[in-house]
Design an enzyme around this catalytic site. Structure first.
Site, short mmCIF file in Angstrom:
data_model
loop_
_atom_site.label_atom_id
_atom_site.label_comp_id
_atom_site.label_asym_id
_atom_site.label_seq_id
_atom_site.Cartn_x
_atom_site.Cartn_y
_atom_site.Cartn_z
N LYS A 31 0.84 -1.20 0.00
CA LYS A 31 0.00 0.00 0.00
C LYS A 31 0.87 1.24 0.00
CE LYS A 31 -3.86 1.99 2.68
NZ LYS A 31 -4.73 1.77 3.86
N SER A 60 -9.33 1.68 2.69
CA SER A 60 -8.43 2.41 1.81
C SER A 60 -7.32 1.55 1.20
CB SER A 60 -7.79 3.57 2.59
OG SER A 60 -7.03 3.08 3.69
N SER A 86 -9.82 -0.52 6.94
CA SER A 86 -9.24 -0.41 5.60
C SER A 86 -8.65 -1.70 5.04
CB SER A 86 -8.16 0.68 5.58
OG SER A 86 -8.76 1.95 5.70
#
Length: 591
Positions: free
Chosen positions: A201, A278, A302
């Protein structure tokens, strides 16, 4: 290259077509693309078919939606497929076209026609995209009283070398494993993650790369990281390699995956639906098979939400168990670094690499449901959970914890929101103040609200958190809580405008679920389920601090011991024909 006529000017550059002002009778860009060097069709001459085909091509290049609607057969049986998935029915196809903003500009280079009967024919066209690459379009046309209509269509185009909705940086690999796949020497065994590829990420440091945080403005001012984040280093030392740096919602302050700047990563398990965030890019990369492990963060859901939307396994670890060094913070008292995988065995291996060796066990735990959570769930998600619990009941004791009423759930979520906002502003407020106009509307609005949280409000929220910890720990007891990972299946992309009312309402319901583990810092393992309509969702098993590996083992054994003989793909927990929970009201989470 440009081409002109007396009435219109069309410029074709870098794969785009721009059209100047037109007068009546002028030649449009779509006309030029559709008419330029039309190839001679190979096959039988079928009256009216090629005229309809070329009218379709003209309408497609012009994004003439009424004409396209008229050229597709009406009714629920019309089909259109591409790499993203299958659309069923004229209305669904029309809605898709209306939201995509036009098709990539192309020209037809080959056409093959075959009769399939008196009133049916197949037309296969080879296309060249103006941006480069070739594609193929296969259509089945049906003749009716009002002429030829497309009944079935499949479109294939060359995929981009790198899908920028998923990846910001991609390598082959980007960073090799610290230990070769075969071991470093004759006496050294391969690492436990040898051969695995990681999607990192874009809030987690990879040495030599910048952290972009899903924000072009943040990326522009970032410098290359001097060293890997601790979690990255651990995975590399275990034999994994870094495939690339994958997308995130802006500053990780969202659960949707709908990044305004870079686009929404695809969801292959639920086509035309959002990815969840996210940790959106790593989830899509793992779901698509571009990587086997997603390394992401979970502050308010997330990892768990994209796992639910895409049918993945996920671990939000005990708070503080996995080091956050080298990670862009959002709200440090809630931030965790965790994992996404397609199967539980790899989740267990990767988690064992990241977590401390000292782990808490789970001795004959009961699963504990929380009456009251069912009020937050869409019926399809509640039914999938009922089905999973009905199976698990054959292998483990399931009991009810004390109910949670609406006021408690709202209070927990508001406490989480205030503390997360206060910490997010402390982490990013100065930068946000200087770049507010460059933020996406939804993320900007959250930071605007965060700026208004006062020290007194944060102090009150901290006291409320202390009370919430006691209330949630009391319900956990010596067992494992059962908490849905998301309140709904993944919303359709067309309904999920960033900051729009639909996605914000869904976020609010889901946060009432995900905040339970976050407030206390408890580990949560997302177990994928399948709804009656075949769409993914997930439930989390939430355990005591330090029980991360035991939770993964428990979830794995529940699935292995109760897996139905016929049903969804391995790693999913619900089937459409599983027995319903006896005595359960519709949408209710049973004991």
């Amino acid at each position: 290259m440009s081409t002109t006529s007396a009435d219109a000017q069309i410029t074709i550059s870098s794969g785009a077509v721009s059209q100047g002002s037109e007068s009546p009778g002028s030649v449009s860009a779509a006309d030029v693309l559709a008419d330029r060097a039309r190839p001679v069709a190979n096959g039988p001459e079928i009256p009216g078919l090629l005229e309809a085909f070329w009218e379709y091509e003209r309408a497609l290049m012009a994004d003439d939606l009424p004409a396209l609607d008229a050229l597709f057969a009406p009714g629920p049986d019309t089909l259109r497929g591409d790499a993203a998935g299958l659309l069923r029915g004229h209305d669904a196809i029309s809605t898709f076209r209306g939201g995509r903003g036009g098709a990539p500009k192309r020209r037809i280079v080959e056409v093959e026609v075959r009769a399939l009967g008196e009133d049916h024919a197949a037309v296969v066209a080879i296309t060249e995209l103006l941006r480069g690459g070739r594609g193929q379009q296969t259509q089945v046309w049906r003749r009716g009283e009002d002429g030829w209509k497309v009944a079935v269509a499949h479109v294939a185009v060359a995929p981009p070398a790198m899908d920028r909705r998923i990846w910001r940086v991609l390598g082959a690999p980007l960073v090799p494993a610290s230990v070769p796949a075969g071991g470093g020497s004759a006496d050294e065994a391969p690492g436990p993650l040898a051969g695995e590829g990681i999607a990192v990420k874009d809030v987690i440091a990879v040495a030599g790369q910048r952290i972009g945080g899903g924000s072009p403005a943040l990326l522009a001012g970032a410098r290359p990281e001097p060293r890997h984040a601790d979690a990255v280093e651990l995975l590399l030392d275990a034999g994994a390699e870094i495939t690339g740096i994958a997308a995130t919602d802006e500053l990780a302050y969202s659960l949707a995956g709908t990044n305004t700047h870079y686009g929404t990563p695809p969801n292959p398990r639920a086509p035309h639906r959002i990815s969840g965030g996210s940790t959106s890019g790593p989830a899509s990369a793992v779901s698509l098979g571009h990587a086997s492990i997603g390394l992401g963060t979970d502050t308010g859901g997330s990892l768990r939400v994209p796992a639910a939307y895409q049918g993945l396994w996920a671990l939000r670890p005990t708070h503080g168990a996995v080091p956050c060094d080298g990670v862009l913070p959002l709200a440090p008292s809630f931030d965790t670094v965790g994992l996404l995988t397609r199967a539980p065995d790899l989740l267990a291996r990767a988690a064992a690499v990241l977590l401390p060796e000292e782990q808490e066990g789970l001795e004959d735990p009961a699963l504990r449901t929380l009456p009251g959570l069912e009020t937050l769930l869409e019926p399809e998600v509640a039914d999938a959970l009922d089905t999973a619990l009905a199976r698990w009941r054959t292998a483990i004791e399931i009991e009810e914890a004390d109910p949670l009423d609406a006021d408690e759930l709202t209070g927990f979520a508001e406490t989480f929101r205030l503390l997360q906002a206060r910490e997010a502003w402390a982490a990013h407020g100065e930068w946000v103040s200087a770049h507010r106009s460059e933020l996406a509307p939804d993320v900007g609005a959250r930071f605007d609200a965060a700026a208004q949280v006062t020290a007194d409000e944060a102090a009150d929220a901290q006291h409320a958190r202390t009370r919430a910890v006691g209330q949630i720990r009391r319900r956990l007891g010596e067992g494992v809580l059962v908490v849905p990972a998301a309140s709904s299946i993944a919303p359709l992309v067309r309904d999920a405008a960033a900051g729009g009312p639909a996605i914000e309402a869904q976020r609010a319901r889901t946060m009432r679920l995900t905040c339970l583990a976050g407030l206390v810092g408890l580990p949560a393992v997302a177990v994928p389920l399948v709804t009656a309509s075949g769409l993914p969702t997930a439930v989390t098993l939430v355990g005591p601090p330090g029980s991360d590996l035991a939770l993964i083992d428990l979830a794995t054994r529940l699935e292995e011991d109760t897996a139905p003989p016929v049903g969804p793909a391995p790693g999913t927990a619900a089937t459409t024909d599983a027995a319903p929970t006896i005595g359960a009201a519709p949408g209710r989470i049973p004991a």
